[in-house]
Motif scaffolding. Structure first.
Motif, PDB file in Angstrom:
ATOM      1  N   LEU A  20       0.833  -1.204   0.000  1.00  0.00           N
ATOM      2  CA  LEU A  20       0.000   0.000   0.000  1.00  0.00           C
ATOM      3  C   LEU A  20       0.866   1.251   0.000  1.00  0.00           C
ATOM      4  N   SER A  21       0.247   2.380  -0.312  1.00  0.00           N
ATOM      5  CA  SER A  21       0.985   3.638  -0.409  1.00  0.00           C
ATOM      6  C   SER A  21       1.598   4.065   0.924  1.00  0.00           C
ATOM      7  N   ASP A  22       1.058   3.574   2.051  1.00  0.00           N
ATOM      8  CA  ASP A  22       1.620   3.928   3.364  1.00  0.00           C
ATOM      9  C   ASP A  22       2.777   3.014   3.773  1.00  0.00           C
ATOM     10  N   GLY A  23       3.156   2.068   2.896  1.00  0.00           N
ATOM     11  CA  GLY A  23       4.264   1.161   3.175  1.00  0.00           C
ATOM     12  C   GLY A  23       3.858  -0.142   3.847  1.00  0.00           C
ATOM     13  N   SER A  24       2.584  -0.293   4.203  1.00  0.00           N
ATOM     14  CA  SER A  24       2.119  -1.549   4.791  1.00  0.00           C
ATOM     15  C   SER A  24       1.720  -2.509   3.665  1.00  0.00           C
ATOM     16  N   TYR A  25       1.457  -3.759   4.032  1.00  0.00           N
ATOM     17  CA  TYR A  25       1.117  -4.793   3.069  1.00  0.00           C
ATOM     18  C   TYR A  25      -0.177  -5.478   3.476  1.00  0.00           C
ATOM     19  N   SER A  26      -0.945  -5.876   2.471  1.00  0.00           N
ATOM     20  CA  SER A  26      -2.138  -6.686   2.678  1.00  0.00           C
ATOM     21  C   SER A  26      -2.016  -7.943   1.841  1.00  0.00           C
ATOM     22  N   VAL A  27      -2.514  -9.049   2.375  1.00  0.00           N
ATOM     23  CA  VAL A  27      -2.516 -10.326   1.661  1.00  0.00           C
ATOM     24  C   VAL A  27      -3.966 -10.695   1.384  1.00  0.00           C
ATOM     25  N   PHE A  28      -4.258 -10.996   0.097  1.00  0.00           N
ATOM     26  CA  PHE A  28      -5.619 -11.403  -0.236  1.00  0.00           C
ATOM     27  C   PHE A  28      -5.628 -12.690  -1.038  1.00  0.00           C
ATOM     28  N   GLU A  29      -6.754 -13.397  -0.920  1.00  0.00           N
ATOM     29  CA  GLU A  29      -7.012 -14.606  -1.699  1.00  0.00           C
ATOM     30  C   GLU A  29      -7.995 -14.243  -2.793  1.00  0.00           C
ATOM     31  N   LEU A  30      -7.684 -14.597  -4.017  1.00  0.00           N
ATOM     32  CA  LEU A  30      -8.555 -14.335  -5.154  1.00  0.00           C
ATOM     33  C   LEU A  30      -9.698 -15.345  -5.147  1.00  0.00           C
ATOM     34  N   LEU A  31     -10.934 -14.863  -5.150  1.00  0.00           N
ATOM     35  CA  LEU A  31     -12.108 -15.733  -5.149  1.00  0.00           C
ATOM     36  C   LEU A  31     -12.804 -15.721  -6.502  1.00  0.00           C
ATOM     37  N   ASP A  32     -12.156 -15.178  -7.483  1.00  0.00           N
ATOM     38  CA  ASP A  32     -12.738 -14.971  -8.800  1.00  0.00           C
ATOM     39  C   ASP A  32     -11.836 -15.609  -9.849  1.00  0.00           C
ATOM     40  N   THR A  33     -12.188 -15.481 -11.108  1.00  0.00           N
ATOM     41  CA  THR A  33     -11.404 -16.089 -12.182  1.00  0.00           C
ATOM     42  C   THR A  33     -10.465 -15.105 -12.865  1.00  0.00           C
ATOM     43  N   ASN A  34     -10.434 -13.880 -12.406  1.00  0.00           N
ATOM     44  CA  ASN A  34      -9.553 -12.870 -13.003  1.00  0.00           C
ATOM     45  C   ASN A  34      -8.092 -13.257 -12.810  1.00  0.00           C
ATOM     46  N   GLU A  35      -7.229 -12.779 -13.700  1.00  0.00           N
ATOM     47  CA  GLU A  35      -5.791 -12.990 -13.551  1.00  0.00           C
ATOM     48  C   GLU A  35      -5.169 -11.720 -12.987  1.00  0.00           C
ATOM     49  N   ILE A  36      -4.381 -11.885 -11.934  1.00  0.00           N
ATOM     50  CA  ILE A  36      -3.689 -10.778 -11.284  1.00  0.00           C
ATOM     51  C   ILE A  36      -2.200 -10.973 -11.540  1.00  0.00           C
ATOM     52  N   ASN A  37      -1.498  -9.892 -11.880  1.00  0.00           N
ATOM     53  CA  ASN A  37      -0.078  -9.969 -12.213  1.00  0.00           C
ATOM     54  C   ASN A  37       0.745  -9.049 -11.328  1.00  0.00           C
ATOM     55  N   LEU A  38       2.056  -9.322 -11.262  1.00  0.00           N
ATOM     56  CA  LEU A  38       2.972  -8.418 -10.570  1.00  0.00           C
ATOM     57  C   LEU A  38       2.830  -7.024 -11.152  1.00  0.00           C
ATOM     58  N   GLU A  39       2.889  -6.037 -10.284  1.00  0.00           N
ATOM     59  CA  GLU A  39       2.822  -4.619 -10.611  1.00  0.00           C
ATOM     60  C   GLU A  39       1.422  -4.128 -10.948  1.00  0.00           C
ATOM     61  N   ASP A  40       0.394  -5.007 -10.928  1.00  0.00           N
ATOM     62  CA  ASP A  40      -0.973  -4.513 -11.101  1.00  0.00           C
ATOM     63  C   ASP A  40      -1.311  -3.609  -9.926  1.00  0.00           C
ATOM     64  N   VAL A  41      -2.036  -2.541 -10.198  1.00  0.00           N
ATOM     65  CA  VAL A  41      -2.475  -1.621  -9.152  1.00  0.00           C
ATOM     66  C   VAL A  41      -3.880  -2.027  -8.734  1.00  0.00           C
ATOM     67  N   ILE A  42      -4.038  -2.284  -7.428  1.00  0.00           N
ATOM     68  CA  ILE A  42      -5.287  -2.778  -6.846  1.00  0.00           C
ATOM     69  C   ILE A  42      -5.864  -1.716  -5.916  1.00  0.00           C
ATOM     70  N   SER A  43      -7.181  -1.534  -5.967  1.00  0.00           N
ATOM     71  CA  SER A  43      -7.860  -0.558  -5.119  1.00  0.00           C
ATOM     72  C   SER A  43      -9.044  -1.219  -4.437  1.00  0.00           C
ATOM     73  N   GLY A  44      -9.344  -0.773  -3.236  1.00  0.00           N
ATOM     74  CA  GLY A  44     -10.479  -1.298  -2.482  1.00  0.00           C
ATOM     75  C   GLY A  44     -10.162  -1.283  -1.004  1.00  0.00           C
ATOM     76  N   PRO A  45     -10.977  -1.947  -0.205  1.00  0.00           N
ATOM     77  CA  PRO A  45     -10.770  -1.948   1.250  1.00  0.00           C
ATOM     78  C   PRO A  45      -9.613  -2.863   1.668  1.00  0.00           C
ATOM     79  N   LEU A  46      -8.423  -2.564   1.181  1.00  0.00           N
ATOM     80  CA  LEU A  46      -7.242  -3.387   1.431  1.00  0.00           C
ATOM     81  C   LEU A  46      -6.770  -3.320   2.875  1.00  0.00           C
ATOM     82  N   ASP A  47      -7.279  -2.373   3.631  1.00  0.00           N
ATOM     83  CA  ASP A  47      -6.877  -2.212   5.030  1.00  0.00           C
ATOM     84  C   ASP A  47      -7.851  -2.871   5.999  1.00  0.00           C
TER      85      ASP A  47
END
Length: 98
Positions: A20-47
């Motif tokens: 995250l922009s504040d230097g912290s990290y969030s770990v999520f599990e993908l529950l969908d069929t989308n493909e996520i790649n390194l350097e993709d920018v993710i937005s949402g309730p990551l905190d």
């Protein structure tokens, strides 16, 4: 809404870590069929831990996810939810804050 960059991933387990922009990290599990790649920018309730809809701003797609851990440092993000125990499945990239 918090946003960050995917910096660790394990496609086989569907697990991802976002810096995250504040230097912290969030770990999520993908529950969908989308493909996520390194350097993709993710937005949402990551905190916030729990089920949610996140947006992949790089691909302009929404997807369902489960935030497993929020507010982690890098060392804990690497260990998060046993997602990086299999060395062959781990992809990691360091980012320099801009």
């Amino acid at each position: 809404m918090p946003k960050g960059t995917v910096c660790i991933l394990n496609h086989n387990r569907g697990m991802y870590a976002v810096e995250l922009s504040d230097g912290s990290y969030s770990v999520f599990e993908l529950l969908d069929t989308n493909e996520i790649n390194l350097e993709d920018v993710i937005s949402g309730p990551l905190d916030e831990e729990g089920s949610c809809t996140l947006s992949n701003l790089t691909e302009n797609e929404a997807f369902e996810a489960m935030i497993q851990n929020a507010g982690l440092n890098l060392a804990l993000a690497k260990k998060g939810q046993c997602l990086f125990n299999c060395k062959n499945d781990l992809y990691f990239m360091n980012f320099i804050a801009s």
